[in-house]
Design a protein around this motif. Structure first.
Motif, PDB file in Angstrom:
ATOM      1  N   GLU A 107      -9.788  10.877  40.877  1.00 42.04           N
ATOM      2  CA  GLU A 107     -10.479   9.616  40.632  1.00 42.04           C
ATOM      3  C   GLU A 107     -11.950   9.891  40.370  1.00 42.04           C
ATOM      4  N   SER A 108     -12.532   9.036  39.567  1.00 40.62           N
ATOM      5  CA  SER A 108     -13.966   9.139  39.330  1.00 40.62           C
ATOM      6  C   SER A 108     -14.527   7.741  39.168  1.00 40.62           C
ATOM      7  N   ASN A 109     -15.776   7.587  39.565  1.00 39.04           N
ATOM      8  CA  ASN A 109     -16.456   6.325  39.289  1.00 39.04           C
ATOM      9  C   ASN A 109     -16.987   6.348  37.870  1.00 39.04           C
ATOM     10  N   GLU A 110     -16.973   5.186  37.271  1.00 41.01           N
ATOM     11  CA  GLU A 110     -17.506   5.059  35.915  1.00 41.01           C
ATOM     12  C   GLU A 110     -18.955   5.531  35.875  1.00 41.01           C
ATOM     13  N   GLU A 111     -19.319   6.156  34.766  1.00 40.38           N
ATOM     14  CA  GLU A 111     -20.674   6.655  34.517  1.00 40.38           C
ATOM     15  C   GLU A 111     -21.007   7.928  35.288  1.00 40.38           C
ATOM     16  N   GLU A 112     -20.102   8.427  36.110  1.00 33.39           N
ATOM     17  CA  GLU A 112     -20.376   9.662  36.839  1.00 33.39           C
ATOM     18  C   GLU A 112     -19.681  10.845  36.163  1.00 33.39           C
ATOM     19  N   PRO A 113     -20.175  12.066  36.408  1.00 33.06           N
ATOM     20  CA  PRO A 113     -19.500  13.228  35.826  1.00 33.06           C
ATOM     21  C   PRO A 113     -18.174  13.501  36.532  1.00 33.06           C
ATOM     22  N   VAL A 114     -17.259  14.092  35.780  1.00 28.85           N
ATOM     23  CA  VAL A 114     -15.948  14.455  36.316  1.00 28.85           C
ATOM     24  C   VAL A 114     -15.696  15.925  36.018  1.00 28.85           C
ATOM     25  N   HIS A 115     -15.236  16.639  37.027  1.00 28.50           N
ATOM     26  CA  HIS A 115     -14.883  18.048  36.862  1.00 28.50           C
ATOM     27  C   HIS A 115     -13.389  18.197  37.118  1.00 28.50           C
ATOM     28  N   LEU A 116     -12.660  18.520  36.076  1.00 23.06           N
ATOM     29  CA  LEU A 116     -11.209  18.670  36.191  1.00 23.06           C
ATOM     30  C   LEU A 116     -10.879  20.154  36.228  1.00 23.06           C
ATOM     31  N   PRO A 117     -10.342  20.641  37.347  1.00 22.29           N
ATOM     32  CA  PRO A 117     -10.091  22.082  37.465  1.00 22.29           C
ATOM     33  C   PRO A 117      -8.716  22.486  36.946  1.00 22.29           C
ATOM     34  N   CYS A 118      -8.618  23.755  36.605  1.00 24.99           N
ATOM     35  CA  CYS A 118      -7.340  24.321  36.166  1.00 24.99           C
ATOM     36  C   CYS A 118      -7.305  25.797  36.555  1.00 24.99           C
ATOM     37  N   ASN A 119      -6.224  26.191  37.176  1.00 23.16           N
ATOM     38  CA  ASN A 119      -6.024  27.603  37.490  1.00 23.16           C
ATOM     39  C   ASN A 119      -5.001  28.206  36.553  1.00 23.16           C
ATOM     40  N   HIS A 120      -5.315  29.374  36.054  1.00 25.53           N
ATOM     41  CA  HIS A 120      -4.389  30.088  35.167  1.00 25.53           C
ATOM     42  C   HIS A 120      -4.511  31.572  35.433  1.00 25.53           C
ATOM     43  N   SER A 121      -4.031  31.955  36.605  1.00 28.36           N
ATOM     44  CA  SER A 121      -4.236  33.329  37.078  1.00 28.36           C
ATOM     45  C   SER A 121      -3.463  34.359  36.274  1.00 28.36           C
ATOM     46  N   THR A 122      -2.422  33.928  35.532  1.00 29.85           N
ATOM     47  CA  THR A 122      -1.622  34.890  34.752  1.00 29.85           C
ATOM     48  C   THR A 122      -2.055  34.953  33.290  1.00 29.85           C
ATOM     49  N   ILE A 123      -3.223  34.450  33.004  1.00 31.52           N
ATOM     50  CA  ILE A 123      -3.701  34.415  31.625  1.00 31.52           C
ATOM     51  C   ILE A 123      -3.797  35.826  31.054  1.00 31.52           C
ATOM     52  N   SER A 124      -3.442  35.970  29.795  1.00 34.35           N
ATOM     53  CA  SER A 124      -3.568  37.274  29.158  1.00 34.35           C
ATOM     54  C   SER A 124      -4.813  37.274  28.261  1.00 34.35           C
ATOM     55  N   GLY A 125      -5.162  38.458  27.799  1.00 31.45           N
ATOM     56  CA  GLY A 125      -6.418  38.606  27.083  1.00 31.45           C
ATOM     57  C   GLY A 125      -6.530  37.797  25.805  1.00 31.45           C
ATOM     58  N   THR A 126      -5.402  37.468  25.204  1.00 29.55           N
ATOM     59  CA  THR A 126      -5.436  36.765  23.923  1.00 29.55           C
ATOM     60  C   THR A 126      -5.153  35.274  24.049  1.00 29.55           C
ATOM     61  N   ASP A 127      -4.941  34.787  25.264  1.00 31.66           N
ATOM     62  CA  ASP A 127      -4.649  33.363  25.463  1.00 31.66           C
ATOM     63  C   ASP A 127      -5.906  32.521  25.325  1.00 31.66           C
ATOM     64  N   TYR A 128      -5.819  31.512  24.489  1.00 32.96           N
ATOM     65  CA  TYR A 128      -6.865  30.502  24.439  1.00 32.96           C
ATOM     66  C   TYR A 128      -6.568  29.411  25.462  1.00 32.96           C
ATOM     67  N   ILE A 129      -7.630  28.861  26.027  1.00 37.09           N
ATOM     68  CA  ILE A 129      -7.496  27.766  26.993  1.00 37.09           C
ATOM     69  C   ILE A 129      -7.764  26.458  26.256  1.00 37.09           C
ATOM     70  N   HIS A 130      -6.753  25.628  26.191  1.00 35.89           N
ATOM     71  CA  HIS A 130      -6.863  24.347  25.491  1.00 35.89           C
ATOM     72  C   HIS A 130      -6.810  23.211  26.495  1.00 35.89           C
ATOM     73  N   TRP A 131      -7.521  22.153  26.204  1.00 33.71           N
ATOM     74  CA  TRP A 131      -7.422  20.907  26.967  1.00 33.71           C
ATOM     75  C   TRP A 131      -7.082  19.769  26.006  1.00 33.71           C
ATOM     76  N   TYR A 132      -6.080  19.021  26.407  1.00 30.32           N
ATOM     77  CA  TYR A 132      -5.683  17.819  25.680  1.00 30.32           C
ATOM     78  C   TYR A 132      -5.609  16.681  26.676  1.00 30.32           C
ATOM     79  N   ARG A 133      -5.674  15.465  26.172  1.00 28.62           N
ATOM     80  CA  ARG A 133      -5.467  14.336  27.048  1.00 28.62           C
ATOM     81  C   ARG A 133      -4.504  13.365  26.378  1.00 28.62           C
TER      82      ARG A 133
END
Lengths: 108, 115
Positions: free
Chosen positions: A11-37
């Motif tokens: 949850e976030s209040n309107e007008e405030e910053p939001v930090h959405l975390p993601c863990n990807h410990s098995t990422i390989s060297g060529t994997d790009y990190i994408h975010w979609y909503r």
């Protein structure tokens, strides 16, 4: 398939910053990190992506940890329009594996 | 801003009937995809298409499914004999070459209801 871990909801209040975390410990060297909503009843919408360096665009910023095992999507000022499910995805080639994402609620 | 256009937005069909879902990708994009999302579940990859052929497909994409790009603009998904479990939102997506630089653009989807 490469896996990511995100909190189910935030949850976030309107007008405030939001930090959405993601863990990807098995990422390989060529994997790009994408975010979609995905807003209700709509298709996924591209937000941002990166490989190693932090990235900024008009929608958001992406902060990538030095070891690349985690990343954070930053919405600088949340609006009601930002209420959506946010997916962190590792692009391992020619397809995406969507997880369950983080459902972001923005409180007026 | 360029869009991926999908038609129809909603299709109702009887079990066993054939359906064709249509997509118009962004004109300079080279890679094309179909995904689906059963109500309340994750978005699932079906198939990717490049250079007029399938480049990858998932286990879901069995012999009942086919894709084609008949005229260089439309990209279609055909389900030959629909089942109740094919009811879902189907999303088309496309991207330019070079995933290092470009993200994917998704359409708004076609809601397929099999009765």
């Amino acid at each position: 398939d490469a896996k990511t871990t995100q909190p189910n909801s935030m949850e976030s209040n309107e007008e405030e910053p939001v930090h959405l975390p993601c863990n990807h410990s098995t990422i390989s060297g060529t994997d790009y990190i994408h975010w979609y909503r995905q807003l209700p009843s709509q298709g996924p919408e591209y937000v941002i992506h990166g490989l190693t360096s932090n990235v900024n665009n008009r929608m958001a910023s992406l902060a990538i940890a030095e070891d690349r095992k985690s990343s954070t999507l930053i919405l600088h000022r949340a609006t009601l329009r930002d209420a959506a499910v946010y997916y962190c995805i590792l692009n391992t080639g020619n397809q995406f594996y969507f997880g369950t994402g983080t459902s972001l609620t923005v409180i007026p | 801003e360029p869009e991926v256009t999908q038609t129809p937005s909603h299709q109702v069909t009887q079990m066993g009937q054939e359906v064709i879902l249509r997509c118009v990708p962004i004109s300079n994009h080279l890679y094309f995809y179909w995904y689906r999302q059963i109500l309340g579940q994750k978005v699932e990859f079906l198939v990717s298409f490049y250079n007029n052929e399938i480049s990858e497909k998932s286990e879901i994409f069995d012999d009942q499914f086919s894709v084609e790009r008949p005229d260089g603009s439309n990209f279609t998904l055909k389900i030959r004999s629909t089942k109740l479990e094919d009811s879902a939102m189907y999303f088309c997506a496309s991207r330019e070459a070079g995933q290092a630089i470009y993200g994917y653009t998704f359409g708004s989807g076609t809601r397929l209801t099999v009765v």
